[in-house]
Design an enzyme around this catalytic site. Structure first.
Site, PDB file in Angstrom:
ATOM      1  N   PRO A 110      72.668  59.829  88.558  1.00 39.54           N
ATOM      2  CA  PRO A 110      72.262  61.186  88.941  1.00 39.54           C
ATOM      3  C   PRO A 110      73.170  62.242  88.336  1.00 39.54           C
ATOM      4  O   PRO A 110      74.403  62.115  88.346  1.00 39.54           O
ATOM      5  CB  PRO A 110      72.381  61.159  90.474  1.00 39.54           C
ATOM      6  CG  PRO A 110      72.118  59.730  90.827  1.00 39.54           C
ATOM      7  CD  PRO A 110      72.759  58.936  89.718  1.00 39.54           C
ATOM      8  N   CYS A 111      72.549  63.307  87.806  1.00 37.02           N
ATOM      9  CA  CYS A 111      73.319  64.295  87.047  1.00 37.02           C
ATOM     10  C   CYS A 111      73.292  65.683  87.663  1.00 37.02           C
ATOM     11  O   CYS A 111      73.927  66.602  87.158  1.00 37.02           O
ATOM     12  CB  CYS A 111      72.777  64.384  85.616  1.00 37.02           C
ATOM     13  SG  CYS A 111      71.080  64.995  85.512  1.00 37.02           S
ATOM     14  N   GLN A 112      72.578  65.867  88.786  1.00 34.72           N
ATOM     15  CA  GLN A 112      72.392  67.218  89.301  1.00 34.72           C
ATOM     16  C   GLN A 112      73.717  67.912  89.625  1.00 34.72           C
ATOM     17  O   GLN A 112      73.867  69.119  89.465  1.00 34.72           O
ATOM     18  CB  GLN A 112      71.493  67.188  90.556  1.00 34.72           C
ATOM     19  CG  GLN A 112      70.053  66.815  90.262  1.00 34.72           C
ATOM     20  CD  GLN A 112      69.831  65.309  90.311  1.00 34.72           C
ATOM     21  OE1 GLN A 112      70.771  64.521  90.260  1.00 34.72           O
ATOM     22  NE2 GLN A 112      68.576  64.906  90.412  1.00 34.72           N
ATOM     23  N   PHE A 114      76.458  67.725  88.038  1.00 32.86           N
ATOM     24  CA  PHE A 114      77.161  68.135  86.828  1.00 32.86           C
ATOM     25  C   PHE A 114      76.376  69.159  86.012  1.00 32.86           C
ATOM     26  O   PHE A 114      76.926  69.819  85.140  1.00 32.86           O
ATOM     27  CB  PHE A 114      77.411  66.929  85.912  1.00 32.86           C
ATOM     28  CG  PHE A 114      78.153  65.797  86.572  1.00 32.86           C
ATOM     29  CD1 PHE A 114      79.445  65.968  87.029  1.00 32.86           C
ATOM     30  CD2 PHE A 114      77.559  64.557  86.717  1.00 32.86           C
ATOM     31  CE1 PHE A 114      80.143  64.917  87.615  1.00 32.86           C
ATOM     32  CE2 PHE A 114      78.244  63.505  87.299  1.00 32.86           C
ATOM     33  CZ  PHE A 114      79.537  63.687  87.755  1.00 32.86           C
TER      34      PHE A 114
END
Length: 391
Positions: A110-112, A114
């Site tokens: 999951p990248c939200q 960053f």
């Protein structure tokens, strides 16, 4: 309550399975090259690795429509729908057909937390620490190669904590780690999507990132991707027949032998939105307060396509039609083949296509990994350890 307050926990997608994980086991196809896809989303990694000759034997994700999409498109893949923190690594080991095969494990963690497109990005977002789950699985499964993909911000977030932690944890497991920021457009994707990659390999191998196949002189454009063979759509209209034969080499590649068009439905816009798109010059923002929401320029690759939250509005305006993009058009911008069908409707289709690893970028990495495992000489460049110096 301030919806942009970083101390407020982000709202979760209602399509997440927060209950007991659901396992769908399938009979595997015999192969020497096994792919395990954690945080799989709708299968960008899986699709690219299978195009490179791997078989994706296990895919795990918490998002129900994404797992349904993988179930439909990957007939040899066992799926796990649920929170990875509730899944034992031994469960995945039992689903792998041959522990002695060349196993590669990937994760689009999951990248939200960053992402620069997230106005609530927060270094301490609990989603930022899911890489620790990946490490736990790698310790038990013992793949020959691991691949972690994330937004570019991961390399500097929390004063480099995440970059350093991921690298050190992989090294503790015996991996040599290479890192690089890759632009999907350099690998034939009609999108300037930059993503950071960690590649961990066993000590007996040597890794080079694959050279790009495209540059500013021959990038695949929005026109190459979605203008020509796809039929025009009126507001809220759906069509399943192509308008014509492919009008570009990219369309020919993406269509293959596919003859039935799916997921090509226009959003149901209010009249005011239609007028806004119509009056926006291609390449320019449609809204003064949301500069990232542009009407696409047909002569350039698309900007980075994003998920856009749990109930995403349309992100891009079509360059020559007064509407947002269909899911098929979004899929083409992510280089999914036209025979890849997405489950879940327009909104959840945006979630899936926005989160996905571009297929052709995934394929380029998988092809390079396969060559390495076969002992072939690689052509490419070193990662961060040598400042991306070409060799």
């Amino acid at each position: 309550m301030d919806v942009w307050d970083k101390t407020v926990k982000p709202e979760e997608n209602s399509y997440f399975n927060k209950d007991k994980p659901i396992i769908r086991e399938r009979k595997n196809k015999s192969t020497d090259f096994i792919h395990i896809d954690l945080f799989s989303g709708c299968g960008g990694f899986s699709c690219g690795f299978e195009q490179a000759g791997f078989i994706t034997e296990v895919a795990l994700d918490i998002h129900c429509p994404s797992i349904e999409t993988i179930d439909l498109n990957h007939k040899y893949t066992s799926t796990i729908l649920g929170d990875i923190r509730k899944v034992s690594p031994s469960t995945i080991r039992e689903l792998i057909s041959d522990q002695k095969s060349n196993i590669v494990m990937t994760a689009g963690v999951p990248c939200q937390g960053f992402s620069r497109s997230n106005r609530k990005r927060n270094d301490n977002d609990e989603r930022n620490f899911y890489f620790k789950e990946f490490i736990k699985f790698a310790k038990i499964i013992k793949p020959k190669v691991v691949v972690i993909e994330n937004v570019s911000g991961i390399s500097v977030a929390k004063q480099g904590y995440f970059f350093s932690s991921i690298s050190k944890e992989l090294e503790k497991l015996g991996f040599k780690v290479s890192t690089s920021l890759l632009n999907a457009a350099d690998y034939g994707v009609p999108q300037t999507r930059k993503r950071f990659f960690f590649i961990g390999i066993r000590s007996e191998y040597n890794w080079l990132f694959p050279y790009g196949t495209h540059n500013l002189d021959n990038y695949i454009t929005v026109e190459d991707s979605i203008i020509g063979d796809l039929p025009k759509l009126s507001n809220n209209e759906f069509k399943e027949l192509y308008k014509s034969k492919p009008t570009s080499e990219y369309q020919k590649l993406i269509r293959g032998s596919n003859n039935k068009l799916t997921n090509h439905k226009a959003p149901n816009h209010p009249e005011k939105t239609i007028e806004t798109i119509k009056n926006t010059v291609p390449g320019q923002p449609m809204y003064s307060n949301f500069k990232q929401r542009v009407r696409l320029n047909p002569a350039l690759p698309s900007p980075t396509q994003i998920c856009g939250g749990i109930r995403p509005q349309f992100q891009f305006g079509h360059p020559i039609q007064a509407r947002g993009l269909s899911i098929r058009e979004r899929a083409r911008i992510q280089s999914f083949p036209d025979n890849y069908h997405f489950i879940g409707g327009l909104v959840q289709g945006r979630v899936q296509t926005g989160n996905a690893v571009p297929v052709l970028l995934s394929k380029a990495i998988a092809t390079q990994i396969k060559k390495m495992l076969l002992g072939k000489k690689l052509k490419g460049f070193n990662g961060q350890s040598s400042q991306n110096k070409l060799i």
